[in-house]
Design an enzyme around this catalytic site. Structure first.
Site, mmCIF file in Angstrom:
data_model
loop_
_atom_site.group_PDB
_atom_site.id
_atom_site.type_symbol
_atom_site.label_atom_id
_atom_site.label_comp_id
_atom_site.label_asym_id
_atom_site.label_seq_id
_atom_site.Cartn_x
_atom_site.Cartn_y
_atom_site.Cartn_z
ATOM 1 N N GLU A 127 0.825 -1.209 0.000
ATOM 2 C CA GLU A 127 0.000 0.000 0.000
ATOM 3 C C GLU A 127 0.859 1.258 0.000
ATOM 4 O O GLU A 127 2.068 1.207 0.225
ATOM 5 C CB GLU A 127 -0.940 -0.022 1.215
ATOM 6 C CG GLU A 127 -1.920 -1.177 1.134
ATOM 7 C CD GLU A 127 -2.981 -1.142 2.214
ATOM 8 O OE1 GLU A 127 -2.848 -0.375 3.189
ATOM 9 O OE2 GLU A 127 -3.964 -1.910 2.072
ATOM 10 N N GLU B 259 -1.702 -10.074 -5.918
ATOM 11 C CA GLU B 259 -1.678 -10.885 -7.145
ATOM 12 C C GLU B 259 -0.801 -10.246 -8.208
ATOM 13 O O GLU B 259 -0.043 -10.921 -8.903
ATOM 14 C CB GLU B 259 -3.102 -11.047 -7.687
ATOM 15 C CG GLU B 259 -4.038 -11.794 -6.756
ATOM 16 C CD GLU B 259 -4.771 -10.888 -5.776
ATOM 17 O OE1 GLU B 259 -4.208 -9.836 -5.372
ATOM 18 O OE2 GLU B 259 -5.913 -11.222 -5.412
#
Ligand code: THU
Length: 131
Positions: free
Chosen positions: A45, A56
Site C-alpha cells: 500500500e 496478485e
C-alpha cells in the site's frame, strides 16, 4: 497436477509480509509457473492509496521479471473467508491465459477452486486486437 497445499502455504507466507498500514487487510498470493517455480506477492500500500499494488499483481510482476510467461495456478489468501482477485488483477492475469485460481482465507481449510476464465469471462485479450 500440482500441490495445492504448497501453493496456498506460499500465499499465506507471503501474506505475512504485506505492507498494509492503511487498510489493515493483508493479502498474499502465490503464482505457479509452468517452470515449476512459485512466485509470491503481498499487497503493497501507499499513502496515496491509488498507488497500491495488490498481492496478485505483485506476484505476477515478480514472475514476469524472472522471465516467466506461462502459468498454471494462482493461490490468494486473505481475510476470514476466501477472497477473490480484484478486477484489475484479473485483467492483468488474463494477459497470460487461463489458470486455476485457489481462493483461501488467511487461516483454515476452506478452499474455493475456480478459474480465471470463470472470474473474468469474455476477457479483452491480445486476441481481441486482431478482430
Ligand atoms: N487487495 C489485494 O491485494 N488483492 C485483491 O485482490 C483485493 C485487494 C488489497 C489491496 C489493498 O491493499 C487491500 O487489499 C484492501 O483493499
Amino acid at each position: 497436477m500440482y500441490n495445492e497445499k504448497e501453493l496456498i502455504a506460499s500465499a499465506r507466507e507471503a501474506r505475512e509480509n504485506a505492507y498494509c498500514p492503511y487498510s489493515g487487510f493483508a493479502v498474499g498470493a502465490a503464482l505457479l509457473a509452468v517452470s515449476g517455480r512459485i512466485y509470491r506477492g503481498a499487497n503493497c500500500e501507499n499513502v496515496s492509496y491509488g498507488g497500491t499494488i495488490c498481492a496478485e499483481r505483485a506476484a505476477l510482476a515478480t514472475a514476469l521479471t524472472a522471465g516467466e510467461r506461462r502459468f498454471i495456478a494462482l493461490a490468494v489468501a486473505a481475510g476470514d473467508t476466501p477472497v477473490a482477485p480484484c478486477g484489475i488483477c484479473r485483467q492483468m492475469l488474463a494477459e497470460f491465459g487461463d489458470i486455476a485460481v485457489l481462493r483461501a482465507a488467511a487461516h483454515g481449510d476452506e478452499i474455493i477452486r475456480t478459474t480465471l476464465s470463470a472470474l473474468l469471462p469474455e476477457a479483452f485479450t491480445a486476441y481481441s486486437l486482431d478482430k
